[in-house]
Design a protein around this motif. Sequence first.
Motif, PDB file in Angstrom:
ATOM      1  N   VAL A  54      10.078   3.267   8.447  1.00 31.60           N
ATOM      2  CA  VAL A  54       9.249   4.387   8.000  1.00 31.60           C
ATOM      3  C   VAL A  54       7.811   3.947   8.264  1.00 31.60           C
ATOM      4  O   VAL A  54       7.299   3.024   7.625  1.00 31.60           O
ATOM      5  N   ALA A  55       7.165   4.584   9.240  1.00 28.56           N
ATOM      6  CA  ALA A  55       5.826   4.145   9.662  1.00 28.56           C
ATOM      7  C   ALA A  55       4.759   4.607   8.668  1.00 28.56           C
ATOM      8  O   ALA A  55       5.058   5.269   7.671  1.00 28.56           O
ATOM      9  N   ALA A  56       3.524   4.273   8.981  1.00 29.30           N
ATOM     10  CA  ALA A  56       2.420   4.524   8.044  1.00 29.30           C
ATOM     11  C   ALA A  56       2.209   6.014   7.783  1.00 29.30           C
ATOM     12  O   ALA A  56       2.432   6.851   8.654  1.00 29.30           O
ATOM     13  N   PHE A  57       1.785   6.319   6.569  1.00 27.73           N
ATOM     14  CA  PHE A  57       1.412   7.677   6.146  1.00 27.73           C
ATOM     15  C   PHE A  57       2.571   8.670   6.114  1.00 27.73           C
ATOM     16  O   PHE A  57       2.352   9.874   6.222  1.00 27.73           O
ATOM     17  N   CYS A  58       3.809   8.213   5.992  1.00 25.39           N
ATOM     18  CA  CYS A  58       4.924   9.165   5.857  1.00 25.39           C
ATOM     19  C   CYS A  58       5.036   9.628   4.410  1.00 25.39           C
ATOM     20  O   CYS A  58       4.691   8.893   3.480  1.00 25.39           O
ATOM     21  N   GLY A  59       5.551  10.843   4.224  1.00 24.77           N
ATOM     22  CA  GLY A  59       5.795  11.352   2.870  1.00 24.77           C
ATOM     23  C   GLY A  59       7.253  11.727   2.726  1.00 24.77           C
ATOM     24  O   GLY A  59       7.750  12.576   3.476  1.00 24.77           O
ATOM     25  N   ASP A 117       5.931   1.173   5.845  1.00 25.69           N
ATOM     26  CA  ASP A 117       4.544   0.764   6.116  1.00 25.69           C
ATOM     27  C   ASP A 117       3.524   1.410   5.177  1.00 25.69           C
ATOM     28  O   ASP A 117       3.858   2.261   4.346  1.00 25.69           O
ATOM     29  N   ASP A 118       2.270   1.019   5.400  1.00 21.93           N
ATOM     30  CA  ASP A 118       1.148   1.413   4.528  1.00 21.93           C
ATOM     31  C   ASP A 118       1.066   2.920   4.291  1.00 21.93           C
ATOM     32  O   ASP A 118       1.242   3.723   5.210  1.00 21.93           O
ATOM     33  N   PHE A 119       0.704   3.266   3.076  1.00 25.18           N
ATOM     34  CA  PHE A 119       0.356   4.634   2.660  1.00 25.18           C
ATOM     35  C   PHE A 119       1.511   5.628   2.735  1.00 25.18           C
ATOM     36  O   PHE A 119       1.298   6.832   2.704  1.00 25.18           O
ATOM     37  N   SER A 120       2.739   5.127   2.857  1.00 25.35           N
ATOM     38  CA  SER A 120       3.877   6.034   2.759  1.00 25.35           C
ATOM     39  C   SER A 120       4.169   6.297   1.285  1.00 25.35           C
ATOM     40  O   SER A 120       3.927   5.450   0.431  1.00 25.35           O
ATOM     41  N   ILE A 121       4.688   7.509   1.011  1.00 33.23           N
ATOM     42  CA  ILE A 121       5.009   7.907  -0.362  1.00 33.23           C
ATOM     43  C   ILE A 121       6.519   8.041  -0.487  1.00 33.23           C
ATOM     44  O   ILE A 121       7.149   8.770   0.293  1.00 33.23           O
ATOM     45  N   LEU A 122       7.095   7.313  -1.425  1.00 38.43           N
ATOM     46  CA  LEU A 122       8.540   7.377  -1.669  1.00 38.43           C
ATOM     47  C   LEU A 122       8.742   8.001  -3.038  1.00 38.43           C
ATOM     48  O   LEU A 122       8.397   7.395  -4.056  1.00 38.43           O
ATOM     49  N   LYS A 182       0.821  -1.215   0.000  1.00 45.14           N
ATOM     50  CA  LYS A 182       0.000   0.000   0.000  1.00 45.14           C
ATOM     51  C   LYS A 182       0.854   1.265   0.000  1.00 45.14           C
ATOM     52  O   LYS A 182       0.319   2.371   0.016  1.00 45.14           O
ATOM     53  N   ALA A 183       2.181   1.111   0.023  1.00 40.36           N
ATOM     54  CA  ALA A 183       3.056   2.280  -0.126  1.00 40.36           C
ATOM     55  C   ALA A 183       3.094   2.673  -1.602  1.00 40.36           C
ATOM     56  O   ALA A 183       2.859   1.837  -2.475  1.00 40.36           O
ATOM     57  N   SER A 184       3.385   3.952  -1.865  1.00 39.85           N
ATOM     58  CA  SER A 184       3.502   4.423  -3.260  1.00 39.85           C
ATOM     59  C   SER A 184       4.973   4.664  -3.568  1.00 39.85           C
ATOM     60  O   SER A 184       5.618   5.473  -2.904  1.00 39.85           O
ATOM     61  N   ILE A 185       5.470   3.987  -4.588  1.00 38.69           N
ATOM     62  CA  ILE A 185       6.891   4.092  -4.945  1.00 38.69           C
ATOM     63  C   ILE A 185       6.967   4.703  -6.345  1.00 38.69           C
ATOM     64  O   ILE A 185       6.589   4.058  -7.323  1.00 38.69           O
TER      65      ILE A 185
END
Length: 192
Positions: free
Chosen positions: A62-67, A45-50, A27-30
């Motif tokens: 890197v925990a959830a929802f990080c940008g 984790d989930d919903f992080s944006i790389l 669920k992370a965006s790469i």
Amino acid sequence: MNSFYTREELEQVGFKSLGSNVLISRKASIYTPDQISIGNNVRIDDFSILSGELTIGNYIHVAAFCGLFGKYGIELKDFSGLSSRVTIYSATDDYSGRTLTNPMIPKEYKKIKAGKVVLEKHTIVGASSIILPKVVVREGTSIGAMSLVNKSTEEWKVYFGIPAKILKSRKKNLLDLEKTFLNSQGDINEEI
Ligand SMILES: CC(C)(COP(=O)(O)OP(=O)(O)OC[C@H]1O[C@@H](n2cnc3c(N)ncnc32)[C@H](O)[C@@H]1OP(=O)(O)O)[C@@H](O)C(=O)NCCC(=O)NCCS
């Protein structure tokens, strides 16, 4: 049940480099895998944006929802970590009113403030904090929850607030634990 990519799937993504024991949520965006280097023992984790040029070391979470918006570079060194909803910007628009803003405007009408952000070893950033371009979070710094880090920090201090200020010194006991831990892993002599 977990949502992490398998090793085979990660190898297909096309990262610049990929260490061992890397867990990245589906669920992370790469966005820029060819510009992303990842070391060993990393979890994202989930919903992080790389996005952009990212260098991620060893033993990092890197925990959830990080940008991580790293067009001008973001480096997370060994044993650093981001709690959920931390955002790191390597570029920001000019908020003064002198220029137009936002990514839909051509660059000749804007004045971007940009520069690499570095989190040195043993840094930890509390939930929902924001780190602005060119900041170096120096070794051993911890940042309290909901802080705005707009200047580079001093080593081994606890910071919090908007803008982040020093609360107190940070203990260095974790350095002994690091040695013991790495010894127990049998890789104390490896450069990590
Ligand atoms: C900054 C922090 C490390 C300080 O913890 P501490 O050393 O135990 O310090 P205290 O809780 O005694 O706080 C000292 C003072 O700063 C205030 N304070 C602490 N953290 C703060 C924060 N993030 N923002 C604003 N004020 C804060 C406290 O209310 C207290 O004020 P007071 O003296 O007027 O009562 C901690 O509060 C924090 O923010 N930790 C991050 C936790 C987190 O994000 N976890 C996510 C999962 S890992």
